[in-house]
Design an enzyme around this catalytic site. Structure first.
Site, PDB file in Angstrom:
ATOM      1  N   ASP A 135       0.799  -1.234   0.000  1.00  0.00           N
ATOM      2  CA  ASP A 135       0.000   0.000   0.000  1.00  0.00           C
ATOM      3  C   ASP A 135       0.828   1.280   0.000  1.00  0.00           C
ATOM      4  O   ASP A 135       0.313   2.343   0.322  1.00  0.00           O
ATOM      5  CB  ASP A 135      -0.954  -0.009   1.197  1.00  0.00           C
ATOM      6  CG  ASP A 135      -0.257   0.366   2.493  1.00  0.00           C
ATOM      7  OD1 ASP A 135       0.947   0.084   2.607  1.00  0.00           O
ATOM      8  OD2 ASP A 135      -0.915   0.936   3.366  1.00  0.00           O
ATOM      9  N   GLU A 136       2.084   1.201  -0.362  1.00  0.00           N
ATOM     10  CA  GLU A 136       2.911   2.392  -0.282  1.00  0.00           C
ATOM     11  C   GLU A 136       4.049   2.321  -1.287  1.00  0.00           C
ATOM     12  O   GLU A 136       4.636   1.261  -1.482  1.00  0.00           O
ATOM     13  CB  GLU A 136       3.482   2.500   1.138  1.00  0.00           C
ATOM     14  CG  GLU A 136       3.952   3.866   1.508  1.00  0.00           C
ATOM     15  CD  GLU A 136       4.276   3.949   2.994  1.00  0.00           C
ATOM     16  OE1 GLU A 136       4.519   5.063   3.456  1.00  0.00           O
ATOM     17  OE2 GLU A 136       4.307   2.917   3.671  1.00  0.00           O
TER      18      GLU A 136
END
Length: 475
Positions: free
Chosen positions: A94-95
């Site tokens: 997610d990053e």
DNA sequence: TCTGGGGTCCTTATACGA
DNA sequence: TCTGTCGTATAAGGACCC
């Protein structure tokens, strides 16, 4: 991404929107992976023991993570990032860091801001989820900016303002300063980023050692020239299990280690790798953790070799009192194509593949015991009632809530676990297919534009940064 | 009711060959 | 031949990240 796992579950299950949702291990020793913002209000946060979360928010929805589902959303988002620049460095599902300058998408503050606004809109339109963006001239600052931007925001750190911005903040905002380093610094009377800078480089190296000391001092001075690196090669592959109750039986410990060795080799081969160093990890009843390792003459991806090494390593470990966790890993990796030259391979490989079929038919859909087919939170389909998800099961019954990402919150029904009309199903896309692309289906167009236009416009200013611009996206 | 799983990087101690 | 030293591998543990 904002509260990624929990947000993905809320997007896929309308009845959970606006509610406290906690994703993590549901066993007696589970911990929280992600809590929705509604749950965070009550003090639930990641890494907290699940039992504690349940005490804080008994009425929250508790779900096991569905990594396959999250991975597919992640790939979609990473695709959007790669459209901005070839230099994308994923940090997790997610990053990621994006070098906008290298992509030619941004060269000043105005163009960078516009790219970020568009990116956030695209993420929302494509996935139905919100992401936050930090824009700055280095990775460290972009990351800090993205933390501040959460949830659902955009923060720009303008060149020249870094020191003033960081100075009064706690040392803990610097990446790499965790509880231990934080305590260490506090005992030395250093509480803020400014105080790190004031202490001076020599003092930091004295306190924290060479690498960490130099690194932290540089960060405190807002100096960070690390490039965004697109491809980073894997250094190790490992698997581990924490058991619901401690294992005391030595024979059983040995069997578990063999199973872990098998799983580890399967992953290793799946990645097309082999490795030289075998690592055994044991966490004992009192949470003390020890590792034992052995380096072979050459890299291997042979199950038998890894099993034997792991068994030898186990011989040197005292497990009286019981073990709560076991792990097996391989490091010192190489491409395993070379190893084919040596191989006794073919036969064993076939054998392993066969075992794979037997043991793990599909990652998310274990077959046997009937009771366990209905995993809480997973999608199902019913011949008559359509698509839904398992709310719970037990005592020969399974409770399903029938709803889809674009429906209203749905009704709950209970069935026998043997009901032939009920089957395991794949997760549905969070946004109707075709909606995320240009050239929308006419009937969906207004809906899609509505979600895309909810991103605020911005007033760009001038951008005087130089050097590799970094941005992290945290959807 | 304690405390997951998958990684990365660093430090320290020790062994060993040139 | 003995001794010190330097650099590199190896082993174990710990901090940190999501």
């Amino acid at each position: 991404m904002d509260a990624f796992f929990a947000s993905a579950e809320q997007a896929s299950k309308p009845s959970l929107r606006g509610k406290a949702v906690v994703v993590g291990g549901l066993g007696p020793r589970g911990v929280v992976a992600t809590a929705s913002y509604e749950a965070r209000v009550f003090g639930v946060h990641s890494a907290m023991p699940m039992a504690q979360a349940r005490r804080l928010v008994p009425n929250a929805a508790y779900l096991v993570p569905r990594f396959g589902f999250y991975r597919s959303i992640s790939e979609q988002v990473m695709g959007l990032l790669r459209a901005l620049s070839p230099l994308v460095e994923p940090l997790s599902l997610d990053e990621a860091f994006v070098d906008l300058e290298a992509g030619g998408t941004a060269w000043d503050e105005e163009s960078a801001r516009l790219a970020a606004v568009k990116l956030r809109a695209d993420i929302r339109a494509g996935t139905g989820l919100t992401g936050s963006v930090g824009l700055a001239a280095s990775k460290m600052l972009a990351k800090i900016a993205s933390e501040q931007a959460k949830p659902d925001g955009l923060v720009v750190i303008e060149p020249g303002t870094e020191r003033a911005l960081l100075g009064p903040k706690s040392v803990r905002i610097l990446p790499g300063v965790g509880p231990a380093t934080g305590d260490h610094l506090r005992r030395a009377g250093i509480h803020t980023v400014e105080e790190i800078a004031e202490a001076g480089e020599d003092e930091l190296v004295r306190l924290l050692g060479k690498a960490h000391g130099h690194g932290l001092y540089a960060m405190a001075m807002a100096y960070d020239e690390r490039p965004v690196v697109a491809e980073r090669e894997t250094k190790s592959v490992s698997v581990e299990d924490t058991y619901d109750v401690d294992i005391h039986d030595r024979v059983r410990v040995g069997l578990e280690v063999q199973r872990l060795a098998d799983r580890c080799v399967r992953r290793l081969r799946g990645a097309g790798l082999s490795g030289r160093t075998i690592v055994l990890k044991v966490r004992r009843y009192d949470f003390s953790t020890l590792t034992r390792s052995e380096t072979l003459r050459g890299p291997t991806d042979d199950v038998a070799v890894v099993r034997e090494a792991a068994a030898r390593l186990l011989d040197s470990v005292d497990t009286t009192g019981g073990v709560r966790l076991l792990g097996v890993g391989v490091s010192g990796l190489a491409d395993y194509t070379q190893e084919d030259l040596f191989a006794q391979a073919a036969g064993e490989r076939a054998e392993l593949a066969e075992e794979e079929q037997r043991v793990e038919p599909a990652e998310d859909a274990p077959v046997v015991p009937v009771e366990r087919r209905w995993v809480s939170g997973h999608d199902v389909r019913h011949d008559e009632f359509g698509h839904g998800w398992v709310q719970g099961s037990g005592l020969g019954r399974v409770t399903v809530r029938f709803e889809t990402p674009d429906s209203e919150p749905g009704r709950v029904r209970t069935f026998s676990v043997e009901d032939p009309a009920l089957a395991v199903a794949e997760p549905l896309p969070l946004v109707p297919v075709g909606c995320e692309a240009a050239g929308l289906r006419p009937d969906l167009e207004s809906h899609c534009q509505a979600s895309a236009s909810s991103v605020p416009a911005s007033l760009p200013k001038s951008w005087s940064g130089k050097g590799g611009g970094g941005a992290t996206s945290r959807p």
